[in-house]
Design a protein around this motif. Structure first.
Motif, short mmCIF file in Angstrom:
data_model
loop_
_atom_site.label_atom_id
_atom_site.label_comp_id
_atom_site.label_asym_id
_atom_site.label_seq_id
_atom_site.Cartn_x
_atom_site.Cartn_y
_atom_site.Cartn_z
N HIS A 63 72.65 42.00 94.95
CA HIS A 63 71.97 40.80 95.45
C HIS A 63 71.86 40.82 96.97
O HIS A 63 72.33 41.74 97.63
CB HIS A 63 72.63 39.52 94.93
CG HIS A 63 74.03 39.26 95.41
ND1 HIS A 63 75.10 40.03 95.05
CD2 HIS A 63 74.53 38.29 96.22
CE1 HIS A 63 76.21 39.54 95.60
NE2 HIS A 63 75.88 38.49 96.33
N HIS A 65 73.03 38.95 99.50
CA HIS A 65 74.02 38.51 100.49
C HIS A 65 74.50 39.67 101.36
O HIS A 65 74.60 40.80 100.90
CB HIS A 65 75.21 37.83 99.79
CG HIS A 65 74.84 36.51 99.18
ND1 HIS A 65 75.51 35.96 98.12
CD2 HIS A 65 73.82 35.66 99.48
CE1 HIS A 65 74.95 34.79 97.81
NE2 HIS A 65 73.92 34.60 98.62
N ASP A 67 77.31 40.62 102.47
CA ASP A 67 78.50 41.40 102.08
C ASP A 67 78.17 42.38 100.94
O ASP A 67 79.04 43.14 100.51
CB ASP A 67 79.68 40.47 101.70
CG ASP A 67 79.35 39.48 100.60
OD1 ASP A 67 78.20 39.01 100.55
OD2 ASP A 67 80.24 39.18 99.79
N HIS A 68 76.90 42.39 100.49
CA HIS A 68 76.47 43.34 99.45
C HIS A 68 75.27 44.19 99.87
O HIS A 68 75.09 45.30 99.39
CB HIS A 68 76.13 42.60 98.15
CG HIS A 68 77.32 41.89 97.58
ND1 HIS A 68 78.06 42.40 96.54
CD2 HIS A 68 77.94 40.75 97.97
CE1 HIS A 68 79.09 41.59 96.30
NE2 HIS A 68 79.03 40.58 97.15
N HIS A 138 74.43 33.88 90.19
CA HIS A 138 75.03 33.73 91.53
C HIS A 138 74.01 33.31 92.58
O HIS A 138 74.30 32.46 93.42
CB HIS A 138 75.67 35.07 91.90
CG HIS A 138 76.30 35.11 93.26
ND1 HIS A 138 77.50 34.48 93.54
CD2 HIS A 138 75.91 35.71 94.40
CE1 HIS A 138 77.80 34.71 94.81
NE2 HIS A 138 76.86 35.44 95.36
N ASP A 159 78.37 39.78 92.18
CA ASP A 159 79.00 38.46 92.25
C ASP A 159 78.53 37.68 91.02
O ASP A 159 77.32 37.51 90.83
CB ASP A 159 78.60 37.73 93.54
CG ASP A 159 79.26 38.36 94.77
OD1 ASP A 159 80.08 39.28 94.59
OD2 ASP A 159 78.95 37.93 95.89
ZN ZN Z 1 77.13 36.84 96.95
#
Ligand code: ZN
Ligand code: ZN
Length: 389
Positions: A63, A65, A67-68, A138, A159
């Protein structure tokens, strides 16, 4: 017996920088699961070498975000030339500009499947990768992956939250894998999503009843819309039961203009699991300190799409509101040096969880409902390994 190598490049024993490298061909080629950053670290990128990047054929992004997906541009700068596998929505929201892409489409009401052919630069005898994937509940565009090569199967949840309020989820059930890397971000919570939302509503509803305004900074893409839908339903319910406040009054919910742009973009998308419904009562201008022409002197809920309160107008607004009695509630990770941190350490803001990931309760349920031989729970500060009997 052959053993396959997985290299953890981030996201395990830490909350952020999710990145896992799986060696999947006899001549040592890799595919990568997510490529995130740790935005609180001066060295934010995943721990992966140039040599490994040169031998990475595929990157799967779960996804948008940071942190990904936040280190993908860095990965390309470092020489990545393989294929990016993700959804069109993730590519758009993560603002990725990269030409070699396999965009995954969604099957209706079932888990989707695709076979990626043998990479032309691969020297080995492998036959390709068989991928099953589904929506994770998510955020828009978010997927989980089950990836089978000639020898092994790896499952990656991204997530995940199977009981979302608004986003669609293709539930992970009866899957099998040699290794599963599973979301356990709410590592200290034994509550399921419904119970966790009730705890949040007690905090928010309690502050409203005490005559306070409640302000929640939320991310642009993610739990903000979920929370808006949840609060709108709770307020509507309270209104039917003679109002939340004395005199039959029910507070309203306001959002800032950035939130509205995002909300409009999502309407009618397949990532929603319900019909579009009103998500707010009015739009707030943090610079003017008013919502749709009203002064903010009544209890109300305010969602601001700026998690770390980076915009000066938002930061000023929240600080002034807090000083004049508003309750600030922080539902995510706190960036060092941010206004949120300042408010929390001064005791002027509260922490709360929104079930946007798996709790330990959810994680254990997921492990029970699937057949995974080995499990690495990720997205938290612990370092656990689970093995089946
Ligand atoms: Zn996330
Ligand atoms: Zn994450």
């Amino acid at each position: 017996m052959h053993m396959n190598r997985i290299k953890i490049c981030g996201g395990y024993g830490e909350h952020g920088r999710s990145c896992f490298l799986v060696e999947y061909t006899p001549d040592g080629h890799y595919y990568m699961l997510d490529c995130g950053i740790m935005d609180t670290d001066p060295q934010p990128n995943p721990h992966v070498t140039k040599e490994e990047i040169a031998k990475t054929d595929y990157v799967f992004l779960s996804h948008c975000h940071k942190d990904h997906a936040g280190a993908f541009a860095w990965l390309v700068e470092m020489g990545f030339q393989g294929i990016l596998v993700t959804t069109a929505m993730t590519r758009e929201l993560a603002e990725i500009d990269y030409k070699r892409v396999e965009l995954l489409e969604l099957a209706v009401n079932t888990i989707s499947e695709i076979t990626l052919p043998k990479a032309e630069w691969g020297q080995s005898d492998w036959s390709g990768l068989r991928i099953q994937y589904g929506r994770t509940g998510h955020c828009p565009g978010s997927l989980w992956f089950q990836i089978a090569d000639a020898r092994q199967t790896v499952f990656y949840s991204g997530d995940y939250q199977k009981r979302p309020y608004l986003y669609a989820c293709d539930e992970i059930i009866d899957m099998a894998a040699d290794l599963a890397i599973l979301d356990l971000a709410h590592v200290r919570s034994e509550l399921d999503a419904g119970a966790m939302r009730e705890v949040l509503w007690e905090q928010v509803g309690g502050a409203l009843k005490a005559g306070r305004r409640v302000i929640l900074p939320v991310p642009k893409y993610g739990r903000g819309l979920e929370m808006a839908a949840f609060f709108m339903d709770r307020l509507a319910k309270a209104e039917k039961q003679n109002g939340l406040l004395p005199g039959g009054i029910t507070p309203e919910l306001y959002v800032d203009s950035d939130f509205v742009i995002y909300e409009k973009k999502m309407q009618g998308e397949c990532w929603y699991q319900r019909e579009p419904a009103p998500m707010y009562h009015g739009i707030l201008d943090t610079e003017q300190r008013c919502a749709a022409g009203k002064r903010l002197d009544m209890p109300c809920i305010i969602l601001i799409a700026d998690t770390h309160l980076v915009k000066p107008a938002n930061a000023d607004f929240v600080l002034q509101e807090s000083a004049s009695g508003a309750q600030v509630i922080i539902t995510g990770r706190v960036r060092t040096g941010s206004v949120c941190e300042q408010l929390l350490s001064a005791g002027q803001a509260q922490n709360a969880l929104y079930p946007h990931h798996q709790s330990r309760h959810d994680f254990e349920e997921l492990v029970r409902e699937n057949a995974f031989r080995m499990v690495l729970p990720f997205h938290n500060g612990e370092k656990e390994v689970w093995m089946s009997e």
